[in-house]
Design a protein around this motif. Structure first.
Motif, PDB file in Angstrom:
ATOM      1  N   PRO A 113      -9.991  -3.866  -3.210  1.00 51.65           N
ATOM      2  CA  PRO A 113      -8.742  -3.317  -3.722  1.00 51.65           C
ATOM      3  C   PRO A 113      -8.940  -1.905  -4.274  1.00 51.65           C
ATOM      4  O   PRO A 113      -9.930  -1.636  -4.959  1.00 51.65           O
ATOM      5  CB  PRO A 113      -8.349  -4.303  -4.829  1.00 51.65           C
ATOM      6  N   LEU A 151      -5.541  -8.584  -7.051  1.00 56.18           N
ATOM      7  CA  LEU A 151      -5.310  -8.155  -5.677  1.00 56.18           C
ATOM      8  C   LEU A 151      -6.266  -8.847  -4.706  1.00 56.18           C
ATOM      9  O   LEU A 151      -5.864  -9.267  -3.611  1.00 56.18           O
ATOM     10  CB  LEU A 151      -5.469  -6.641  -5.574  1.00 56.18           C
ATOM     11  N   LEU A 209      -5.629  -8.296  -0.731  1.00 58.18           N
ATOM     12  CA  LEU A 209      -5.023  -6.975  -0.664  1.00 58.18           C
ATOM     13  C   LEU A 209      -6.068  -5.934  -1.025  1.00 58.18           C
ATOM     14  O   LEU A 209      -6.634  -5.962  -2.119  1.00 58.18           O
ATOM     15  CB  LEU A 209      -3.831  -6.879  -1.621  1.00 58.18           C
ATOM     16  N   GLY A 210      -6.339  -5.026  -0.100  1.00 51.38           N
ATOM     17  CA  GLY A 210      -7.326  -3.989  -0.364  1.00 51.38           C
ATOM     18  C   GLY A 210      -7.777  -3.318   0.917  1.00 51.38           C
ATOM     19  O   GLY A 210      -7.247  -3.560   2.006  1.00 51.38           O
ATOM     20  N   ASN A 265      -3.570   0.339  -3.644  1.00 48.40           N
ATOM     21  CA  ASN A 265      -2.847  -0.916  -3.842  1.00 48.40           C
ATOM     22  C   ASN A 265      -2.159  -1.006  -5.186  1.00 48.40           C
ATOM     23  O   ASN A 265      -1.212  -1.787  -5.358  1.00 48.40           O
ATOM     24  CB  ASN A 265      -3.807  -2.097  -3.694  1.00 48.40           C
ATOM     25  N   GLY A 305       0.810  -1.208   0.000  1.00 48.20           N
ATOM     26  CA  GLY A 305       0.000   0.000   0.000  1.00 48.20           C
ATOM     27  C   GLY A 305       0.840   1.253   0.000  1.00 48.20           C
ATOM     28  O   GLY A 305       2.016   1.250   0.381  1.00 48.20           O
TER      29      GLY A 305
END
Length: 330
Positions: free
Chosen positions: A102, A84, A89-90, A62, A32
């Motif tokens: 994300p 992602l 990821l987010g 991201n 990030g």
């Protein structure tokens, strides 16, 4: 390269040939980064840029997705989001690790005339670009630069970086401007004085075929390893636009939607109110980073011009002025 900033990765996916000359580039920040954006010109194509306003909730992004295909190419960001999301990821929106959204701001450039109609990036391009992401990446006719053009010449992806004290500032540009990046009467790039580009600048005009100006747009990212607020990161993006204006003439026209994103990874703190500058210590440090952002973005644009190869019917600089690379003219 922009990946000299720790924590930043770049990946491309493109199709060139058989009716294709377009692609997608992704700048990934898996851990990030604080994000910001500055948009100029009269023809932008963007996604998720409002959330980057300093007053809005989300602080970190991201990835940034840069793509050809005009507004159609914004679909490439869907593939980046899927990649992602598969890795959790987010922005967290639930209690489970996979319950994330994300954050992938995106911008597109206009390269539709380089490909047969209907051939443009989609979600698969964004996903493939993420799969290819690493610290090493190609420049030139790749990714979002595959179908790019800058004035009379082929554009492409370029990158550069600079160390400013203890900080690193890097830039990546997809060079696709309506204006020229070169003085066509001499062959010298307008931003030639921004670095040593490993070429011998020529001093002769070139005979180039006339080409109707397209709805172009230069897009890119500038990254820094400093810990910045969203408002401070936006000053970095604003400064990078100055570098764009040094590299092409004219810049920010009604036919460009020039958009530059900024990423601040937060690895190094800026100085606070102490030392010889007192309360101005932090603004002074930020100002030095802004000056570097303008320089590296201009250099990245020259690298994109020099690394490009002829594609989509647009001649590359290296083919028009081969003597700059030690090759005989003609």
């Amino acid at each position: 390269m922009i990946t000299d900033v720790p924590g930043v990765l770049v990946g491309h996916h493109e199709r060139v040939g058989d009716g294709w000359a377009t692609g997608t580039t992704v700048v990934l920040v898996p851990d990030g980064a604080v994000g910001a954006v500055d948009q100029r010109g009269g023809a932008p194509g963007t996604r998720e840029t409002n959330l980057l306003e300093p007053e809005n909730l989300v602080q970190r992004v991201n990835a940034i997705c840069l793509s050809g295909g005009s507004a159609y190419g914004l679909a490439a960001a869907d593939g980046v989001m899927r990649w992602l999301a598969e890795r959790n990821l987010g922005f967290p929106v639930g209690v489970q690790s996979h319950e994330v959204v994300p954050i992938v701001p995106a911008a597109v450039l206009f390269d539709l005339p380089r490909s047969e109609w209907g051939n443009r990036p989609d979600a698969s391009f964004g996903y493939a670009a993420c799969e290819a992401a690493s610290e090493s990446f190609a420049q030139g006719t790749v990714g979002a630069g595959a179908g790019a053009a800058v004035g009379s010449l082929k554009g492409g992806i370029g990158s550069a970086s600079e160390v400013v004290g203890e900080y690193t500032v890097g830039a990546l540009a997809a060079v696709n401007a309506a204006g020229e990046a070169v003085d066509l009467s001499t062959g010298r790039a307008y931003a030639a004085d921004h670095g040593d580009f490993g070429v011998e600048w020529p001093s002769r005009p070139a005979s180039l075929p006339s080409r109707a100006t397209d709805l172009n747009t230069t897009i890119g990212v500038v990254a820094v390893d400093a810990a910045l607020s969203k408002a401070e990161a936006r000053r970095i993006a604003v400064a990078a636009q100055d570098g764009l204006a040094r590299a092409v003439r004219p810049a920010h026209t009604m036919f460009d939607g020039d958009t530059v994103f900024a990423l601040a990874t937060g690895a190094r703190e800026l100085p606070e109110a102490s030392g010889p500058f007192g309360a101005a210590a932090r603004p002074a440090a930020l100002d030095a980073l802004c000056s570097a952002a303008a320089r590296v973005f201009a250099r990245a644009m020259v690298h994109g011009l020099l690394a490009a190869t002829t594609a989509g019917g647009v001649p590359a600089y290296r083919d028009v002025w081969p003597e700059a690379f030690g090759q005989p003219p003609g």
